[in-house]
Design a protein around this motif. Structure first.
Motif, PDB file in Angstrom:
ATOM      1  N   ALA A 217       0.826  -1.203   0.000  1.00  0.00           N
ATOM      2  CA  ALA A 217       0.000   0.000   0.000  1.00  0.00           C
ATOM      3  C   ALA A 217       0.864   1.259   0.000  1.00  0.00           C
ATOM      4  O   ALA A 217       0.552   2.243  -0.695  1.00  0.00           O
ATOM      5  N   GLU A 218       1.946   1.237   0.755  1.00  0.00           N
ATOM      6  CA  GLU A 218       2.841   2.405   0.823  1.00  0.00           C
ATOM      7  C   GLU A 218       3.507   2.679  -0.522  1.00  0.00           C
ATOM      8  O   GLU A 218       3.580   3.829  -0.969  1.00  0.00           O
ATOM      9  N   VAL A 219       3.981   1.611  -1.173  1.00  0.00           N
ATOM     10  CA  VAL A 219       4.622   1.763  -2.487  1.00  0.00           C
ATOM     11  C   VAL A 219       3.617   2.288  -3.511  1.00  0.00           C
ATOM     12  O   VAL A 219       3.918   3.200  -4.297  1.00  0.00           O
ATOM     13  N   ALA A 220       2.418   1.722  -3.482  1.00  0.00           N
ATOM     14  CA  ALA A 220       1.383   2.149  -4.424  1.00  0.00           C
ATOM     15  C   ALA A 220       0.977   3.600  -4.169  1.00  0.00           C
ATOM     16  O   ALA A 220       0.755   4.365  -5.118  1.00  0.00           O
ATOM     17  N   MET A 221       0.902   3.996  -2.909  1.00  0.00           N
ATOM     18  CA  MET A 221       0.544   5.370  -2.589  1.00  0.00           C
ATOM     19  C   MET A 221       1.609   6.346  -3.087  1.00  0.00           C
ATOM     20  O   MET A 221       1.291   7.424  -3.609  1.00  0.00           O
ATOM     21  N   ASP A 222       2.866   5.994  -2.919  1.00  0.00           N
ATOM     22  CA  ASP A 222       3.955   6.848  -3.429  1.00  0.00           C
ATOM     23  C   ASP A 222       3.817   7.055  -4.929  1.00  0.00           C
ATOM     24  O   ASP A 222       3.981   8.167  -5.441  1.00  0.00           O
ATOM     25  N   LYS A 223       3.499   5.981  -5.644  1.00  0.00           N
ATOM     26  CA  LYS A 223       3.320   6.090  -7.097  1.00  0.00           C
ATOM     27  C   LYS A 223       2.119   6.966  -7.428  1.00  0.00           C
ATOM     28  O   LYS A 223       2.171   7.802  -8.342  1.00  0.00           O
ATOM     29  N   ALA A 224       1.034   6.788  -6.691  1.00  0.00           N
ATOM     30  CA  ALA A 224      -0.176   7.561  -6.951  1.00  0.00           C
ATOM     31  C   ALA A 224       0.038   9.043  -6.678  1.00  0.00           C
ATOM     32  O   ALA A 224      -0.377   9.904  -7.464  1.00  0.00           O
ATOM     33  N   GLU A 225       0.694   9.348  -5.563  1.00  0.00           N
ATOM     34  CA  GLU A 225       0.921  10.750  -5.209  1.00  0.00           C
ATOM     35  C   GLU A 225       1.889  11.416  -6.185  1.00  0.00           C
ATOM     36  O   GLU A 225       1.783  12.616  -6.457  1.00  0.00           O
ATOM     37  N   ALA A 226       2.817  10.636  -6.748  1.00  0.00           N
ATOM     38  CA  ALA A 226       3.749  11.185  -7.736  1.00  0.00           C
ATOM     39  C   ALA A 226       3.026  11.608  -9.007  1.00  0.00           C
ATOM     40  O   ALA A 226       3.448  12.532  -9.706  1.00  0.00           O
ATOM     41  N   ARG A 227       1.887  10.950  -9.282  1.00  0.00           N
ATOM     42  CA  ARG A 227       1.096  11.301 -10.466  1.00  0.00           C
ATOM     43  C   ARG A 227       0.210  12.528 -10.201  1.00  0.00           C
ATOM     44  O   ARG A 227      -0.296  13.135 -11.133  1.00  0.00           O
ATOM     45  N   GLY A 228      -0.009  12.842  -8.952  1.00  0.00           N
ATOM     46  CA  GLY A 228      -0.837  13.994  -8.607  1.00  0.00           C
ATOM     47  C   GLY A 228      -1.792  13.666  -7.481  1.00  0.00           C
ATOM     48  O   GLY A 228      -2.283  12.539  -7.365  1.00  0.00           O
TER      49      GLY A 228
END
Length: 352
Positions: A217-228
């Protein structure tokens, strides 16, 4: 369709709403799988209107968004009768009206989202059997409209309901079903699903899986937040909440407090009901770690917003607060909080 009408009419009629508390949470509920409901288009039954169009779908989606905002700010007790009335008086007639296949599917998808929201509001009031009935209708409509996103969201919501009731095995099964039904999920959706899997796994004592899901979940959140950043979706505050719940289930109360404090710091102000509920949880855990004054301060912050929120879950937390504070009543902060709470919360919650 008849089940939706029966649910909504019962829910919107104040004289009959006492009946709703009879249904209890069922651990043996038969939850349909995606292949069982996908593409199940009901025969259209002609209503007052002759046809529906995409403008009607947009109306339902916009109203659902407004009802969700009311729920976030004022609690399920305030918003659910409005949602039930809209469901019965507007959405069901739309569902019974003919239209192009793509419009019909879009309308069922929008109706599914509204049924899910109404079920979530029932959870907030503590009406768990009623919530499950709304959730099942949401699953049926999501499958009929081939809406994978809402189908997965509903299954996850059912897992949240189960884990909050201490039904860990049920919560794990539902969380896994939600993840399995969404193989093409983007990073934010994956964080949304994995965070709940982590909480459920921690509750059943599967520490290894809980930590793996939390890391995912943490890795996925980092990716999501990097997109905006996306307002109104699963966000870092929500992930910090799940981190807190996982740590608490694994016995790390100090770590749970730190993560819940981070969640409170990151949360958008519009989510008043969540803020009050989770500040009450934070206070309970601060007290459990021996920080009485900090707990009293946090409960005081929860009381600041309490009069504006009508929520069964929050009322239960406030009732619990009296019992937790009473042994410390000789402490100045505890006594001040106790007296303030007696004047603030609903009279039926105040101990005799």
């Amino acid at each position: 369709m008849d089940e939706i009408i029966d649910l909504g009419r019962l829910d919107m009629d104040p004289s009959r709403r006492s009946v709703l508390g009879v249904g209890l949470f069922s651990v043996a509920l038969a939850v349909p799988a995606w292949p069982d409901v996908v593409g199940r288009m009901e025969a259209a039954q002609r209503g007052v209107r002759t046809r529906i169009g995409m403008s009607d779908v947009r109306t339902v989606a916009a109203m659902t968004e407004q009802l969700s905002s009311l729920d976030d700010q004022f609690g399920g007790r305030t918003a659910r009768p409005l949602a039930a009335a809209f469901l019965v008086n507007t959405v069901v007639p739309f569902l019974r009206t003919v239209g192009p296949d793509d419009v019909r599917r879009a309308m069922m998808s929008a109706a599914s989202d509204l049924c899910y929201l109404t079920g979530y509001m029932a959870v907030d009031e503590g009406l768990h059997g009623l919530a499950q009935r709304y959730y099942l209708q949401a699953l049926e409509l999501a499958g009929a409209s081939e809406d994978h996103l809402t189908f997965c969201t509903v299954l996850r919501g059912m897992s949240v309901q189960a884990v909050d009731l201490g039904q860990g095995p049920v919560a794990m099964r539902l969380a896994d079903a939600a993840a399995a039904a969404s193989p093409q999920a983007g990073p934010r959706m994956r964080a949304f699903l994995a965070g709940q899997q982590a909480h459920a796994a921690a509750q059943i004592g599967d520490r290894r899986s809980a930590l793996l899901y939390l890391q995912e979940a943490e890795v996925a959140m980092d990716k999501a937040e990097a997109r905006g950043k996306v307002f109104g979706s699963y966000d870092p505050a929500s992930l910090s909440y799940h981190t807190s719940q996982v740590r608490f289930e694994m016995g790390d109360v100090h770590g749970a407090v730190a993560a819940m404090e981070e969640s409170d710091r990151l949360r958008y102000g519009i989510y008043r009901r969540t803020r009050v509920k989770e500040r009450a949880i934070l206070a309970e855990r601060q007290l459990a770690t021996g920080h009485l004054e900090a707990a009293c301060k946090t409960w005081g912050l929860a009381l600041d917003d309490y009069p504006q929120v009508n929520s069964g879950r929050i009322d239960k937390r406030m009732a619990d607060m009296f019992g937790l504070i009473r042994p410390h009543i000789r402490n100045h902060d505890a006594q001040a909080l106790y007296e303030r709470a007696r004047e603030t919360v609903r009279p039926e919650l105040v101990p005799a």
